[in-house]
Design an enzyme around this catalytic site. Sequence first.
Site, mmCIF file in Angstrom:
data_model
loop_
_atom_site.group_PDB
_atom_site.id
_atom_site.type_symbol
_atom_site.label_atom_id
_atom_site.label_comp_id
_atom_site.label_asym_id
_atom_site.label_seq_id
_atom_site.Cartn_x
_atom_site.Cartn_y
_atom_site.Cartn_z
ATOM 1 N N LYS A 1 0.879 -1.182 0.000
ATOM 2 C CA LYS A 1 0.000 0.000 0.000
ATOM 3 C C LYS A 1 0.910 1.223 0.000
ATOM 4 O O LYS A 1 1.177 1.826 1.048
ATOM 5 C CB LYS A 1 -0.881 -0.040 1.244
ATOM 6 C CG LYS A 1 -2.355 -0.118 0.918
ATOM 7 C CD LYS A 1 -3.187 -0.286 2.135
ATOM 8 C CE LYS A 1 -4.220 0.805 2.306
ATOM 9 N NZ LYS A 1 -5.108 1.050 1.194
HETATM 10 N N1 PMP Z 1 -7.203 -2.434 -3.379
HETATM 11 C C1 PMP Z 1 -6.748 -1.179 -3.164
HETATM 12 C C2 PMP Z 1 -6.002 -0.488 -4.254
HETATM 13 C C3 PMP Z 1 -6.974 -0.549 -1.930
HETATM 14 O O1 PMP Z 1 -6.523 0.682 -1.712
HETATM 15 C C4 PMP Z 1 -7.712 -1.227 -0.938
HETATM 16 C C5 PMP Z 1 -8.013 -0.554 0.369
HETATM 17 N N2 PMP Z 1 -7.011 -0.792 1.311
HETATM 18 C C6 PMP Z 1 -8.153 -2.533 -1.202
HETATM 19 C C7 PMP Z 1 -7.881 -3.098 -2.436
HETATM 20 C C8 PMP Z 1 -8.885 -3.323 -0.157
HETATM 21 O O2 PMP Z 1 -8.000 -3.703 0.859
HETATM 22 P P1 PMP Z 1 -8.501 -3.960 2.336
HETATM 23 O O3 PMP Z 1 -9.619 -4.908 2.255
HETATM 24 O O4 PMP Z 1 -7.314 -4.546 3.040
HETATM 25 O O5 PMP Z 1 -8.895 -2.655 2.893
#
Ligand code: PMP
Length: 330
Positions: free
Chosen positions: A175
């Site tokens: 991220k």
């Molecule tokens: N893809 C992206 C690009 C994101 O920014 C997120 C949000 N964190 C997700 C998927 C979903 O991830 P998560 O379920 O861990 O929040």
Amino acid sequence: MPTEWTQADQLDAAAEAAPSKPSFAFFRGRIVPYADARVGLLTHALNYGTAVFGGLRGYWNQDEQELFVFRPLDHFRRFRDSAGLLRMDLRVSEGELWDGLRSLLRKEEARADRYVRALAFYGDETIGVRLHDLHPEVALVSFPFGRYVENDESAHVCVSSWRRPADNVVPARGKIAGAYVNSALAKSDAQLAGFDEALVLNESGHVSEGSAENVFIVRGGIAATPPASEDILEGITRRTVLQLLRDDLGLEVAERAIDRTELYLAEEVFLTGTGAQVTAVTRVDHRPVGPGVMGPVTRRLREVFFDVVRGRVPRYRHWCAPVWGDGAKP
Ligand code: PMP
């Protein structure tokens, strides 16, 4: 309502719509007033995007008068992994991050649904694009939060003309703050064109994910989502939902490549993410998904999901870390 809607009025309206600012931050290992957690203009991360972040949610359980943070150790593991991809040694464990978060949420008197932002960034005030000989800083902040996708029961999404950066361009499974320019381009273009959210294809032309969500389809009664090798973020909600679909809804699930036209032919499409939770997609590129209303799998999944995250399902209770309770480790 003024007859002349000035730019100042618009800014006031935007400020009202924005989440209230946190009172405190966990910064440099301790809790400080939010206003004191400041960085300078030359901060490396601000100039070059050399930061990683995490997004968590705390869910208020009214019956138990408890705030449950959902899967904090899994979020902090991915946070540390993301940092590792930028060569950051955070010198703080998942458990220590949880302890810091718990203290922060107590200090914030957190007794309602909240969002938590974890941030690790190169704080050096120096010029020079690189990842070595720099010093990471870690911060946590939290604020009350409701829906991220406003229209989460019947979202209209488009397939963006932007492509998801490949893993060899910017590591997709981290991220990484700088990579979110791609998400911002896709999201703004989608919203300014009247859509609720954007789905982005990868360089192979397969569906990767939303601007800040993973994506699922239901086709022929089987739930499918792109595998980790399709340049996606390995979402914690995606992992949660894969398990709920299999174990609680009794569905067959597949992690497989998904083509764009499958979005048009699917019986159901939904997005998953900490922000988006489980968002029903009922139209893609002006085409109705199935009959054009939320389908039975998405509906049932949302019911189970919201029970799970609020700590109401005993067998998933270990995912829900209490902020006010006895302090047992999640
Ligand atoms: N893809 C992206 C690009 C994101 O920014 C997120 C949000 N964190 C997700 C998927 C979903 O991830 P998560 O379920 O861990 O929040």
